[in-house]
Scaffold this active site. Structure first.
Site, PDB file in Angstrom:
ATOM      1  N   LYS A 154      29.552 -23.487 -45.744  1.00  0.00           N
ATOM      2  CA  LYS A 154      28.441 -24.244 -45.146  1.00  0.00           C
ATOM      3  C   LYS A 154      28.927 -25.492 -44.405  1.00  0.00           C
ATOM      4  O   LYS A 154      28.569 -25.724 -43.250  1.00  0.00           O
ATOM      5  CB  LYS A 154      27.443 -24.632 -46.252  1.00  0.00           C
ATOM      6  CG  LYS A 154      26.696 -23.438 -46.831  1.00  0.00           C
ATOM      7  CD  LYS A 154      25.772 -23.828 -47.954  1.00  0.00           C
ATOM      8  CE  LYS A 154      26.471 -24.137 -49.245  1.00  0.00           C
ATOM      9  NZ  LYS A 154      27.189 -23.031 -49.872  1.00  0.00           N
ATOM     10  N   ILE A 155      29.763 -26.298 -45.075  1.00  0.00           N
ATOM     11  CA  ILE A 155      30.187 -27.569 -44.469  1.00  0.00           C
ATOM     12  C   ILE A 155      31.197 -27.318 -43.345  1.00  0.00           C
ATOM     13  O   ILE A 155      31.085 -27.894 -42.257  1.00  0.00           O
ATOM     14  CB  ILE A 155      30.779 -28.513 -45.546  1.00  0.00           C
ATOM     15  CG1 ILE A 155      29.690 -28.873 -46.573  1.00  0.00           C
ATOM     16  CG2 ILE A 155      31.350 -29.783 -44.901  1.00  0.00           C
ATOM     17  CD1 ILE A 155      30.202 -29.586 -47.817  1.00  0.00           C
ATOM     18  N   THR A 232      37.265 -34.289 -47.377  1.00  0.00           N
ATOM     19  CA  THR A 232      35.976 -34.680 -47.971  1.00  0.00           C
ATOM     20  C   THR A 232      35.575 -33.666 -49.039  1.00  0.00           C
ATOM     21  O   THR A 232      34.410 -33.603 -49.419  1.00  0.00           O
ATOM     22  CB  THR A 232      34.860 -34.744 -46.904  1.00  0.00           C
ATOM     23  OG1 THR A 232      34.773 -33.452 -46.269  1.00  0.00           O
ATOM     24  CG2 THR A 232      35.105 -35.810 -45.865  1.00  0.00           C
ATOM     25  N   SER A 233      36.547 -32.864 -49.505  1.00  0.00           N
ATOM     26  CA  SER A 233      36.179 -31.783 -50.432  1.00  0.00           C
ATOM     27  C   SER A 233      36.430 -32.178 -51.891  1.00  0.00           C
ATOM     28  O   SER A 233      35.496 -32.588 -52.582  1.00  0.00           O
ATOM     29  CB  SER A 233      36.914 -30.507 -50.047  1.00  0.00           C
ATOM     30  OG  SER A 233      36.367 -29.437 -50.761  1.00  0.00           O
ATOM     31  N   ARG A 234      37.653 -32.067 -52.347  1.00  0.00           N
ATOM     32  CA  ARG A 234      38.015 -32.504 -53.696  1.00  0.00           C
ATOM     33  C   ARG A 234      39.416 -33.088 -53.632  1.00  0.00           C
ATOM     34  O   ARG A 234      40.294 -32.557 -52.934  1.00  0.00           O
ATOM     35  CB  ARG A 234      37.993 -31.332 -54.694  1.00  0.00           C
ATOM     36  CG  ARG A 234      36.597 -30.898 -55.130  1.00  0.00           C
ATOM     37  CD  ARG A 234      35.910 -31.939 -56.029  1.00  0.00           C
ATOM     38  NE  ARG A 234      34.592 -31.531 -56.471  1.00  0.00           N
ATOM     39  CZ  ARG A 234      33.446 -31.802 -55.836  1.00  0.00           C
ATOM     40  NH1 ARG A 234      33.451 -32.514 -54.720  1.00  0.00           N
ATOM     41  NH2 ARG A 234      32.297 -31.405 -56.346  1.00  0.00           N
ATOM     42  N   ASP A 258      37.592 -38.942 -48.605  1.00  0.00           N
ATOM     43  CA  ASP A 258      36.393 -39.380 -49.341  1.00  0.00           C
ATOM     44  C   ASP A 258      36.542 -39.051 -50.819  1.00  0.00           C
ATOM     45  O   ASP A 258      35.673 -39.381 -51.616  1.00  0.00           O
ATOM     46  CB  ASP A 258      35.163 -38.646 -48.767  1.00  0.00           C
ATOM     47  CG  ASP A 258      33.861 -39.116 -49.395  1.00  0.00           C
ATOM     48  OD1 ASP A 258      33.618 -40.344 -49.388  1.00  0.00           O
ATOM     49  OD2 ASP A 258      33.099 -38.269 -49.911  1.00  0.00           O
ATOM     50  N   GLU A 263      40.042 -39.896 -58.910  1.00  0.00           N
ATOM     51  CA  GLU A 263      38.908 -40.745 -58.544  1.00  0.00           C
ATOM     52  C   GLU A 263      37.971 -41.048 -59.706  1.00  0.00           C
ATOM     53  O   GLU A 263      37.252 -42.047 -59.668  1.00  0.00           O
ATOM     54  CB  GLU A 263      38.105 -40.103 -57.401  1.00  0.00           C
ATOM     55  CG  GLU A 263      37.353 -38.845 -57.801  1.00  0.00           C
ATOM     56  CD  GLU A 263      36.488 -38.290 -56.667  1.00  0.00           C
ATOM     57  OE1 GLU A 263      36.999 -38.139 -55.553  1.00  0.00           O
ATOM     58  OE2 GLU A 263      35.299 -38.019 -56.925  1.00  0.00           O
ATOM     59  N   HIS A 295      33.770 -41.197 -52.325  1.00  0.00           N
ATOM     60  CA  HIS A 295      32.936 -40.013 -52.577  1.00  0.00           C
ATOM     61  C   HIS A 295      31.486 -40.268 -52.152  1.00  0.00           C
ATOM     62  O   HIS A 295      30.550 -40.108 -52.944  1.00  0.00           O
ATOM     63  CB  HIS A 295      33.006 -39.602 -54.050  1.00  0.00           C
ATOM     64  CG  HIS A 295      32.792 -38.128 -54.245  1.00  0.00           C
ATOM     65  ND1 HIS A 295      33.558 -37.349 -55.067  1.00  0.00           N
ATOM     66  CD2 HIS A 295      31.872 -37.270 -53.701  1.00  0.00           C
ATOM     67  CE1 HIS A 295      33.122 -36.100 -55.039  1.00  0.00           C
ATOM     68  NE2 HIS A 295      32.103 -36.026 -54.219  1.00  0.00           N
ATOM     69  N   ALA A 297      30.385 -38.961 -49.044  1.00  0.00           N
ATOM     70  CA  ALA A 297      30.048 -38.072 -47.928  1.00  0.00           C
ATOM     71  C   ALA A 297      28.672 -37.426 -48.117  1.00  0.00           C
ATOM     72  O   ALA A 297      27.934 -37.221 -47.164  1.00  0.00           O
ATOM     73  CB  ALA A 297      31.124 -37.004 -47.757  1.00  0.00           C
TER      74      ALA A 297
END
Ligand code: NAD
Length: 334
Positions: A154-155, A232-234, A258, A263, A295, A297
């Site tokens: 999707k992203i 921006t995923s993991r 992100d 984290e 985090h 996003a």
């Protein structure tokens, strides 16, 4: 249903309470994260509602199950923090919100790209200090650059659509091809080819054993010199120490993240008065060509609204004994 909501901030309470007004579940908000030490707070709650940094491991699930919890409701898409096998063995149903902000995340990735490229983060500080020099702010046109998208769900697809609008060439890697990405002109290649030919690499695959440290020293050897890397995923998709070496040598020209592997010790909290002990993270913050967000996003009004609505729809499905399309079982990859 009585729901223990962990890791709550003021914005969670606002959006979850608003979405709960027609359903009137009994929500009890807890600020701490769910883990083995805090699971006791959920005693007598048939459902717990959790987010990305809650530790839903086997011991925590055993504690929850022994005190009556039968449902774990994730307010996020990724479920790498849940031991799905342990949940299944204990008869606990796990549901998630598979999509709540694909536009928000893709747009944030583009924000990181534009800021890094045109040094907007540096220009902001300079102008506030009356420094209008352009030295060091030179950027490049995105037009006709090649962007490599790893993970075209999707992203990743939305990112492809946006970057197509900038006039970029699209390279892609995924375990499954997305015909919509191909329809945009995106070309699927193997990872080494994507690494070697992309000016910008953006990561949008989930964290699994296969994708852990996807960007490691070997991958950095293969990438185009001066590449811009966006995650921006993991966090654990990237071996941060290897990336630091790549930044020091200049092989990596820009890094926008992100997410960060460790984290959970840092993000979502105000630590501005504390001494941060994570030396790897602190080293990352010293590079002028590194931009880190905590985090955020996903963090749009639309996303928080969608998360809250889907969360209660999931609870309703399970409560009424029906199938829940958003249930996750052990065999599904995150
Ligand atoms: P998605 O499931 O729609 O797409 C993920 C894609 O990755 C799929 O096409 C899948 O086939 C692919 N994939 C799976 N294993 C792969 C592998 N080994 N190599 C390459 N591709 C692989 O998910 P999405 O909604 O696009 O979200 C992507 C990721 O973004 C999530 O897993 C989550 O970790 C992250 N995310 C981050 C934030 C944030 O705020 N930073 C918010 C939402 C999601």
């Amino acid at each position: 249903m009585k729901v223990a909501v962990f890791s709550t901030k003021a914005y969670d309470r606002k959006f979850l309470s608003a979405a709960n007004s027609p359903t009137q579940h009994e929500l009890v908000f807890f600020e701490p994260r769910l883990n083995r030490d805090t699971a006791i707070l959920a005693a007598g709650f048939p459902a717990v509602c959790v987010f990305v940094h809650d530790q839903v491991d086997a011991p925590t699930l055993e504690l929850l199950a022994s005190r009556g919890t039968r449902l774990v409701v994730l307010r996020c898409a990724g479920f790498n923090n849940v031991d799905l096998q342990a949940a299944a063995d204990l008869g606990i149903t796990v549901v998630r919100v598979p999509a709540y902000s694909p536009y928000g995340v893709a747009e944030h990735a583009v924000g990181l790209m534009l800021s890094l490229n045109r040094k907007i983060h540096r220009a902001y500080n300079r102008v506030r200090e009356g420094n209008f020099s352009l030295d060091g702010l030179l950027g490049f046109n995105l037009h006709e650059r090649t962007i490599g998208i790893v993970g075209t769900g999707k992203i990743g697809l939305i990112l492809g659509q946006i970057m197509k609008g900038f006039g970029c060439n699209l390279l892609a890697y995924d375990v499954y091809r997305n015909p919509q990405l191909e329809a945009l002109g995106g070309k699927y290649v193997e990872l080494p080819e994507l690494f070697a030919n992309s000016d910008i690499i953006s990561l949008h695959c989930p964290l699994t054993p296969e994708t852990h440290h996807l960007i490691n020293a070997k991958a950095i050897e293969q990438i185009k010199s001066g590449v811009m890397l966006i995650n921006t995923s993991r966090g654990a998709l990237i071996d941060t120490q290897a990336v630091i070496e790549g930044l020091k040598s200049g092989k990596i020209g820009y890094l926008g993240v992100d997410v960060y592997e460790q984290e959970s010790e840092l993000f979502f909290e105000d630590l501005s008065g504390e001494i941060i002990q994570d030396d790897i993270f602190q080293r990352l913050t010293t590079f002028p060509n590194v931009l880190i967000t905590g985090h955020q996003a996903f963090f749009t009004a639309e996303a928080l609204h969608n998360i809250a609505e889907t969360t209660f729809a999931n609870i309703a499905d399970v409560e009424h004994g029906g199938p829940c399309a958003n249930e996750i079982r052990p065999q599904v990859s995150a």
